[in-house]
Design an enzyme around this catalytic site. Sequence first.
Site, PDB file in Angstrom:
ATOM      1  N   HIS A 175    -117.483  39.322   3.566  1.00 28.48           N
ATOM      2  CA  HIS A 175    -118.465  40.119   4.296  1.00 28.48           C
ATOM      3  C   HIS A 175    -117.699  41.197   5.054  1.00 28.48           C
ATOM      4  O   HIS A 175    -116.824  40.910   5.859  1.00 28.48           O
ATOM      5  CB  HIS A 175    -119.267  39.270   5.276  1.00 28.48           C
ATOM      6  CG  HIS A 175    -120.356  40.051   5.953  1.00 28.48           C
ATOM      7  ND1 HIS A 175    -121.640  40.130   5.466  1.00 28.48           N
ATOM      8  CD2 HIS A 175    -120.346  40.817   7.070  1.00 28.48           C
ATOM      9  CE1 HIS A 175    -122.375  40.890   6.248  1.00 28.48           C
ATOM     10  NE2 HIS A 175    -121.609  41.326   7.228  1.00 28.48           N
ATOM     11  N   CYS A 176    -118.037  42.455   4.767  1.00 27.43           N
ATOM     12  CA  CYS A 176    -117.314  43.585   5.355  1.00 27.43           C
ATOM     13  C   CYS A 176    -118.112  44.183   6.506  1.00 27.43           C
ATOM     14  O   CYS A 176    -119.223  44.680   6.307  1.00 27.43           O
ATOM     15  CB  CYS A 176    -117.045  44.644   4.295  1.00 27.43           C
ATOM     16  SG  CYS A 176    -116.098  46.049   4.912  1.00 27.43           S
ATOM     17  N   THR A 177    -117.535  44.132   7.699  1.00 28.40           N
ATOM     18  CA  THR A 177    -118.192  44.687   8.881  1.00 28.40           C
ATOM     19  C   THR A 177    -118.370  46.190   8.760  1.00 28.40           C
ATOM     20  O   THR A 177    -119.361  46.754   9.231  1.00 28.40           O
ATOM     21  CB  THR A 177    -117.375  44.366  10.139  1.00 28.40           C
ATOM     22  OG1 THR A 177    -117.202  42.955  10.240  1.00 28.40           O
ATOM     23  CG2 THR A 177    -118.076  44.870  11.388  1.00 28.40           C
ATOM     24  N   ASN A 186    -121.343  46.829   6.800  1.00 27.47           N
ATOM     25  CA  ASN A 186    -122.472  46.013   7.260  1.00 27.47           C
ATOM     26  C   ASN A 186    -123.167  45.334   6.082  1.00 27.47           C
ATOM     27  O   ASN A 186    -124.387  45.273   6.013  1.00 27.47           O
ATOM     28  CB  ASN A 186    -123.479  46.867   8.035  1.00 27.47           C
ATOM     29  CG  ASN A 186    -124.438  46.018   8.865  1.00 27.47           C
ATOM     30  OD1 ASN A 186    -124.164  44.859   9.159  1.00 27.47           O
ATOM     31  ND2 ASN A 186    -125.574  46.584   9.229  1.00 27.47           N
ATOM     32  N   ASN A 187    -122.364  44.810   5.178  1.00 24.42           N
ATOM     33  CA  ASN A 187    -122.912  44.210   3.964  1.00 24.42           C
ATOM     34  C   ASN A 187    -121.857  43.287   3.356  1.00 24.42           C
ATOM     35  O   ASN A 187    -120.666  43.414   3.640  1.00 24.42           O
ATOM     36  CB  ASN A 187    -123.282  45.312   2.956  1.00 24.42           C
ATOM     37  CG  ASN A 187    -124.220  44.829   1.868  1.00 24.42           C
ATOM     38  OD1 ASN A 187    -124.686  43.686   1.892  1.00 24.42           O
ATOM     39  ND2 ASN A 187    -124.500  45.683   0.908  1.00 24.42           N
TER      40      ASN A 187
END
Length: 276
Positions: free
Chosen positions: A125-127, A130-131
């Site tokens: 999950h990549c901050t 946001n996805n």
Amino acid sequence: MKWRRFVSFPILAVLVLMEMVYYGTVFVFLDDWLGLQSPAGWINAVIFTSLASFTLFSFFVSVLTDPGGVPSGYFPDIEDNDGSDQESRDAEALKKRCDKCPAYKPPRAHHCRVCRRCVLKMDHHCTWINNCVGQRNYKAFFLLVAYGTISSLYSSVIIIGCGIQKDWDSTRTTHIKTFYITSGAVISLLSLTLGTLLGWHMYLLTHNMTTIEYYEGTRAAWLAKKSGQIYNHPYDVGVYRNITMVLGPSIIKWLWPSSLGHVKEGTSFPTVRDTL
């Protein structure tokens, strides 16, 4: 709605950073070095604008594309080995059921605590987008890192070239010198960060592996070594085939982040055993 994902401080920070890098590279350093009215300056501006546009487009695709959720009604295919009864097969199926959401997990799927659902072929999950990065948007994420790395390196060359040709003896203002040094340091750090990330995902891409699977494989390899065996990643089916499974079979479409016609449903994947 998907556009609500942009209401996020990390995403806004990325967009502001992109804008600052683009404006500073083209309208400050490149203009000061070659001049935007000159043929050399105009050509470099077009090239950098193209790279920046591809980076921005890849970013939008990464943010807006659903990474891939488990299809409704999915049930794992349990092989009937040695005449195992229905109770045994049901017990085997329960092992593949997610204990956090009411769904069965296909191979390579993992539950994301942030998204609160299972994601097909989840990488992480990549901050910053946001996805989740998963089955359907991994290509866009990979190209985002690739285009971002090339753009930042291009910007570094322009800043260094501008700094070398500048007549510092006639520049008495220390603020200008500080601005050049700070800009060069920031863009160099950005290039190093993105370059390292690109190298990491190139390794994962060529081995048909996700970040989660890499760490799982590290432990599996350690356990196999203790028992005198050799661990091989089951989904590594050869470098070229590994690449085409992510970027697509057509080399022409490799550089287009939204070209996803080759992406399958994400519930089954070819393994080394299938190629034997």
